[in-house]
Design a protein around this motif. Sequence first.
Motif, PDB file in Angstrom:
ATOM      1  N   VAL A  67      53.050  41.587   3.485  1.00  0.00           N
ATOM      2  CA  VAL A  67      54.356  42.250   3.512  1.00  0.00           C
ATOM      3  C   VAL A  67      55.040  42.153   2.153  1.00  0.00           C
ATOM      4  O   VAL A  67      55.617  43.128   1.650  1.00  0.00           O
ATOM      5  CB  VAL A  67      55.247  41.652   4.618  1.00  0.00           C
ATOM      6  N   GLN A  68      54.965  40.987   1.523  1.00  0.00           N
ATOM      7  CA  GLN A  68      55.554  40.816   0.193  1.00  0.00           C
ATOM      8  C   GLN A  68      54.924  41.781  -0.800  1.00  0.00           C
ATOM      9  O   GLN A  68      55.624  42.400  -1.629  1.00  0.00           O
ATOM     10  CB  GLN A  68      55.375  39.377  -0.278  1.00  0.00           C
ATOM     11  N   ALA A  69      53.611  41.953  -0.718  1.00  0.00           N
ATOM     12  CA  ALA A  69      52.913  42.856  -1.638  1.00  0.00           C
ATOM     13  C   ALA A  69      53.331  44.301  -1.412  1.00  0.00           C
ATOM     14  O   ALA A  69      53.502  45.068  -2.372  1.00  0.00           O
ATOM     15  CB  ALA A  69      51.403  42.713  -1.459  1.00  0.00           C
ATOM     16  N   LEU A  70      53.502  44.699  -0.155  1.00  0.00           N
ATOM     17  CA  LEU A  70      53.916  46.072   0.137  1.00  0.00           C
ATOM     18  C   LEU A  70      55.302  46.354  -0.426  1.00  0.00           C
ATOM     19  O   LEU A  70      55.548  47.417  -1.017  1.00  0.00           O
ATOM     20  CB  LEU A  70      53.894  46.322   1.646  1.00  0.00           C
ATOM     21  N   LEU A  71      56.206  45.410  -0.251  1.00  0.00           N
ATOM     22  CA  LEU A  71      57.546  45.586  -0.802  1.00  0.00           C
ATOM     23  C   LEU A  71      57.501  45.646  -2.328  1.00  0.00           C
ATOM     24  O   LEU A  71      58.172  46.471  -2.950  1.00  0.00           O
ATOM     25  CB  LEU A  71      58.458  44.454  -0.334  1.00  0.00           C
ATOM     26  N   ASP A  72      56.695  44.785  -2.935  1.00  0.00           N
ATOM     27  CA  ASP A  72      56.578  44.782  -4.395  1.00  0.00           C
ATOM     28  C   ASP A  72      55.947  46.076  -4.913  1.00  0.00           C
ATOM     29  O   ASP A  72      56.195  46.478  -6.049  1.00  0.00           O
ATOM     30  CB  ASP A  72      55.748  43.583  -4.863  1.00  0.00           C
ATOM     31  N   ALA A  73      55.121  46.721  -4.078  1.00  0.00           N
ATOM     32  CA  ALA A  73      54.482  47.979  -4.475  1.00  0.00           C
ATOM     33  C   ALA A  73      55.379  49.184  -4.217  1.00  0.00           C
ATOM     34  O   ALA A  73      54.991  50.314  -4.495  1.00  0.00           O
ATOM     35  CB  ALA A  73      53.159  48.151  -3.737  1.00  0.00           C
ATOM     36  N   GLY A  74      56.584  48.932  -3.666  1.00  0.00           N
ATOM     37  CA  GLY A  74      57.535  50.010  -3.473  1.00  0.00           C
ATOM     38  C   GLY A  74      57.552  50.632  -2.092  1.00  0.00           C
ATOM     39  O   GLY A  74      58.209  51.659  -1.885  1.00  0.00           O
ATOM     40  N   TYR A  75      56.868  50.019  -1.121  1.00  0.00           N
ATOM     41  CA  TYR A  75      56.844  50.563   0.238  1.00  0.00           C
ATOM     42  C   TYR A  75      57.940  49.918   1.082  1.00  0.00           C
ATOM     43  O   TYR A  75      58.194  48.721   0.984  1.00  0.00           O
ATOM     44  CB  TYR A  75      55.485  50.313   0.895  1.00  0.00           C
ATOM     45  N   ASP A  76      58.554  50.717   1.935  1.00  0.00           N
ATOM     46  CA  ASP A  76      59.607  50.248   2.828  1.00  0.00           C
ATOM     47  C   ASP A  76      59.006  50.050   4.219  1.00  0.00           C
ATOM     48  O   ASP A  76      59.287  50.805   5.153  1.00  0.00           O
ATOM     49  CB  ASP A  76      60.754  51.262   2.850  1.00  0.00           C
ATOM     50  N   CYS A  77      58.147  49.039   4.340  1.00  0.00           N
ATOM     51  CA  CYS A  77      57.441  48.823   5.601  1.00  0.00           C
ATOM     52  C   CYS A  77      56.835  47.426   5.619  1.00  0.00           C
ATOM     53  O   CYS A  77      56.746  46.760   4.591  1.00  0.00           O
ATOM     54  CB  CYS A  77      56.339  49.864   5.789  1.00  0.00           C
ATOM     55  N   SER A  78      56.408  47.011   6.812  1.00  0.00           N
ATOM     56  CA  SER A  78      55.699  45.735   6.928  1.00  0.00           C
ATOM     57  C   SER A  78      54.203  45.928   7.112  1.00  0.00           C
ATOM     58  O   SER A  78      53.445  44.958   7.121  1.00  0.00           O
ATOM     59  CB  SER A  78      56.257  44.922   8.103  1.00  0.00           C
ATOM     60  N   GLY A  79      53.777  47.192   7.276  1.00  0.00           N
ATOM     61  CA  GLY A  79      52.359  47.457   7.433  1.00  0.00           C
ATOM     62  C   GLY A  79      52.124  48.691   8.268  1.00  0.00           C
ATOM     63  O   GLY A  79      52.984  49.561   8.370  1.00  0.00           O
ATOM     64  N   THR A  80      50.934  48.771   8.888  1.00  0.00           N
ATOM     65  CA  THR A  80      50.598  49.878   9.781  1.00  0.00           C
ATOM     66  C   THR A  80      50.383  49.313  11.186  1.00  0.00           C
ATOM     67  O   THR A  80      50.243  48.101  11.353  1.00  0.00           O
ATOM     68  CB  THR A  80      49.327  50.620   9.314  1.00  0.00           C
ATOM     69  N   PRO A  81      50.320  50.181  12.203  1.00  0.00           N
ATOM     70  CA  PRO A  81      50.141  49.682  13.570  1.00  0.00           C
ATOM     71  C   PRO A  81      48.787  49.052  13.843  1.00  0.00           C
ATOM     72  O   PRO A  81      48.607  48.411  14.885  1.00  0.00           O
ATOM     73  CB  PRO A  81      50.336  50.937  14.435  1.00  0.00           C
ATOM     74  N   THR A  82      47.825  49.246  12.935  1.00  0.00           N
ATOM     75  CA  THR A  82      46.456  48.789  13.218  1.00  0.00           C
ATOM     76  C   THR A  82      45.922  47.807  12.185  1.00  0.00           C
ATOM     77  O   THR A  82      44.710  47.638  12.063  1.00  0.00           O
ATOM     78  CB  THR A  82      45.514  50.006  13.306  1.00  0.00           C
TER      79      THR A  82
END
Length: 225
Positions: A166-181
Amino acid sequence: MTAVVPPPRTATGLRALQQLDRVEEGERLHALLWRAGAGWRMISSAVLGGGIGERAWVLNAQVSHGYRRTDPERHLADLAREAGAHGPGVGLMTAADVTGHGRADDGGAEAVATAGLGVRGWAASPAGGTPVPDRPGTINIVVALPVPLTDAALVNAVATATEAKVQALLDAGYDCSGTPTDAVCVAVRVARPGEDVHSFAGPRSLWGARLARAVHGAVRTAAMP
């Protein structure tokens, strides 16, 4: 007689991945295979080989965006067998092109991640859940540590890897915690006689911190546009 303490194992070999290529219904697809060999215990949420147990390989297979097979476990087992992987293993799948994976290591912890982010969002959502998996988009994380962990520490390691994702996704500019799968696999060594077994894998423990940094680096690389 003085007890002989075995030397630490400082490498996992996870980054020595084999890339596999195949054609299904006219579409060229890829997969990544880690032939870990004997002496590994893994915890995974994967469709094939999930749970906790000794495993000898990990397959991360790309499938089509319109994947409709209802037997993914058998499909993955067939792909692994065709690639010459023997014994029990872990099979993950994703619609992402796995050739664009990210890799990172930190102090002996090694991680590889693939990131399909077409269907993403926040884990705590008001949307109702479904009894079957959603479409395969999927962030798949495979991380290996060259030391043994207790069962409790293995569960802790999955939580740490997820936090780092999740930290990496936020650092990469995504507004999410991941995908459903999203799926994860953490591999550790089977303990040898006289070897210390680590009881903690939280983000401030010795190996948990290394795992977190490795996963963060791999996911951020894989998720970057």
